[in-house]
Design an enzyme around this catalytic site. Structure first.
Site, PDB file in Angstrom:
ATOM      1  N   ASP A 117     -67.038  16.428 -38.757  1.00 54.67           N
ATOM      2  CA  ASP A 117     -67.196  15.355 -39.740  1.00 54.67           C
ATOM      3  C   ASP A 117     -67.000  15.940 -41.142  1.00 54.67           C
ATOM      4  O   ASP A 117     -67.510  17.020 -41.460  1.00 54.67           O
ATOM      5  CB  ASP A 117     -68.595  14.730 -39.619  1.00 54.67           C
ATOM      6  CG  ASP A 117     -68.681  13.400 -40.354  1.00 54.67           C
ATOM      7  OD1 ASP A 117     -68.852  12.375 -39.667  1.00 54.67           O
ATOM      8  OD2 ASP A 117     -68.591  13.380 -41.595  1.00 54.67           O
ATOM      9  N   ILE A 118     -66.253  15.234 -41.947  1.00 56.01           N
ATOM     10  CA  ILE A 118     -65.910  15.723 -43.277  1.00 56.01           C
ATOM     11  C   ILE A 118     -67.139  15.749 -44.202  1.00 56.01           C
ATOM     12  O   ILE A 118     -67.184  16.489 -45.168  1.00 56.01           O
ATOM     13  CB  ILE A 118     -64.771  14.847 -43.850  1.00 56.01           C
ATOM     14  CG1 ILE A 118     -63.976  15.587 -44.889  1.00 56.01           C
ATOM     15  CG2 ILE A 118     -65.280  13.529 -44.391  1.00 56.01           C
ATOM     16  CD1 ILE A 118     -62.676  14.887 -45.263  1.00 56.01           C
ATOM     17  N   HIS A 166     -66.514   6.283 -32.080  1.00 58.78           N
ATOM     18  CA  HIS A 166     -66.763   7.711 -32.291  1.00 58.78           C
ATOM     19  C   HIS A 166     -68.224   8.037 -32.051  1.00 58.78           C
ATOM     20  O   HIS A 166     -69.108   7.295 -32.462  1.00 58.78           O
ATOM     21  CB  HIS A 166     -66.333   8.185 -33.683  1.00 58.78           C
ATOM     22  CG  HIS A 166     -66.816   7.335 -34.821  1.00 58.78           C
ATOM     23  ND1 HIS A 166     -66.278   6.097 -35.110  1.00 58.78           N
ATOM     24  CD2 HIS A 166     -67.782   7.540 -35.752  1.00 58.78           C
ATOM     25  CE1 HIS A 166     -66.886   5.586 -36.169  1.00 58.78           C
ATOM     26  NE2 HIS A 166     -67.824   6.437 -36.570  1.00 58.78           N
ATOM     27  N   PHE A 167     -68.437   9.140 -31.365  1.00 54.39           N
ATOM     28  CA  PHE A 167     -69.784   9.665 -31.129  1.00 54.39           C
ATOM     29  C   PHE A 167     -70.053  10.732 -32.174  1.00 54.39           C
ATOM     30  O   PHE A 167     -69.250  11.645 -32.347  1.00 54.39           O
ATOM     31  CB  PHE A 167     -69.879  10.305 -29.734  1.00 54.39           C
ATOM     32  CG  PHE A 167     -70.165   9.317 -28.636  1.00 54.39           C
ATOM     33  CD1 PHE A 167     -69.316   8.251 -28.406  1.00 54.39           C
ATOM     34  CD2 PHE A 167     -71.281   9.467 -27.820  1.00 54.39           C
ATOM     35  CE1 PHE A 167     -69.570   7.334 -27.390  1.00 54.39           C
ATOM     36  CE2 PHE A 167     -71.544   8.555 -26.808  1.00 54.39           C
ATOM     37  CZ  PHE A 167     -70.688   7.486 -26.594  1.00 54.39           C
TER      38      PHE A 167
HETATM   39  P1  AMP Z   1     -69.470   5.735 -39.104  1.00 49.41           P
HETATM   40  O1  AMP Z   1     -70.258   5.365 -40.299  1.00 49.41           O
HETATM   41  O2  AMP Z   1     -70.288   5.826 -37.844  1.00 49.41           O
HETATM   42  O3  AMP Z   1     -68.231   4.879 -38.943  1.00 49.41           O
HETATM   43  O4  AMP Z   1     -68.976   7.218 -39.334  1.00 49.41           O
HETATM   44  C1  AMP Z   1     -67.744   7.555 -39.883  1.00 49.41           C
HETATM   45  C2  AMP Z   1     -67.778   9.030 -40.114  1.00 49.41           C
HETATM   46  O5  AMP Z   1     -66.456   9.479 -40.312  1.00 49.41           O
HETATM   47  C3  AMP Z   1     -68.605   9.447 -41.336  1.00 49.41           C
HETATM   48  O6  AMP Z   1     -69.653  10.320 -40.923  1.00 49.41           O
HETATM   49  C4  AMP Z   1     -67.573  10.143 -42.236  1.00 49.41           C
HETATM   50  O7  AMP Z   1     -68.099  11.262 -42.914  1.00 49.41           O
HETATM   51  C5  AMP Z   1     -66.511  10.549 -41.216  1.00 49.41           C
HETATM   52  N1  AMP Z   1     -65.170  10.693 -41.769  1.00 49.41           N
HETATM   53  C6  AMP Z   1     -64.507   9.846 -42.592  1.00 49.41           C
HETATM   54  N2  AMP Z   1     -63.276  10.313 -42.863  1.00 49.41           N
HETATM   55  C7  AMP Z   1     -63.143  11.494 -42.210  1.00 49.41           C
HETATM   56  C8  AMP Z   1     -62.109  12.468 -42.095  1.00 49.41           C
HETATM   57  N3  AMP Z   1     -60.933  12.326 -42.710  1.00 49.41           N
HETATM   58  N4  AMP Z   1     -62.349  13.575 -41.351  1.00 49.41           N
HETATM   59  C9  AMP Z   1     -63.538  13.747 -40.725  1.00 49.41           C
HETATM   60  N5  AMP Z   1     -64.547  12.853 -40.773  1.00 49.41           N
HETATM   61  C10 AMP Z   1     -64.355  11.739 -41.512  1.00 49.41           C
END
Ligand code: AMP
Length: 160
Positions: free
Chosen positions: A51-52, A120-121
């Site tokens: 996760d970023i 996504h998990f």
């Molecule tokens: P959710 O709120 O469950 O939809 O989680 C989305 C997750 O995606 C968040 O924890 C973000 O930090 C993560 N995220 C968003 N963009 C990216 C990316 N480019 N690479 C990795 N993680 C990401």
């Protein structure tokens, strides 16, 4: 064997949503390599990356290659395989973070706080150095991504 009621199949909004969702999501673009990611592991039907904006070090996302917004919209195979992906990611994170304990979270749709409309998990290693409070109420980490740290951890986890 669990049966799905025919009425669920006919009118459930998940099914409508599946037909409408044709644009590639951010995570589909990551899976296809169009957007870079810090890979942790992959299988035939799933892909895992850091996760970023990690809530804790090692925070990993496991996503199906099949694009669907909610768990219920996935094919049975993708859904089953996804759990293998979760366990494979746990195995690698266990080695790095010396723990057997994890928070696993799914925000299954926008009303649940889902920001990226692709299943996504969230897999978050829990260690003795943190609290053992559940992570359900944690606010998002909004600091700038540490790309160097992510790349270095990604490399290690892929080697496990
Ligand atoms: P959710 O709120 O469950 O939809 O989680 C989305 C997750 O995606 C968040 O924890 C973000 O930090 C993560 N995220 C968003 N963009 C990216 C990316 N480019 N690479 C990795 N993680 C990401």
């Amino acid at each position: 064997m669990h049966q799905t009621y025919p009425i669920f199949r006919r009118i459930h909004p998940h099914n409508l949503n599946r037909r409408l969702m044709t644009e590639p999501t951010l995570f589909t673009k990551i899976i296809q390599g169009e957007i870079p990611s810090s890979k942790v592991a992959e299988g035939d039907t799933w892909y895992a990356f850091l996760d970023i904006n990690p809530q804790r070090p090692g925070h990993t996302l496991v996503v199906p290659r099949e694009q669907a917004q909610r768990v219920a919209e996935l094919s049975s195979k993708s859904r089953r395989d996804l759990m293998d992906g979760v366990v494979e990611v746990q195995r690698r994170l266990s080695i790095e973070f010396e723990t057997t304990d994890f928070s696993i979270n799914v925000n299954d749709g926008p009303l649940a706080g889902q920001e990226v409309p692709h299943v996504h998990f969230h897999i978050i290693p829990r260690t003795k150095s943190g609290t053992s409070r559940p992570l359900w109420n944690m606010s998002k980490n909004s600091s700038d991504p540490d790309f160097e740290a992510l790349a270095s951890l990604s490399k290690k986890l892929q080697s496990y």
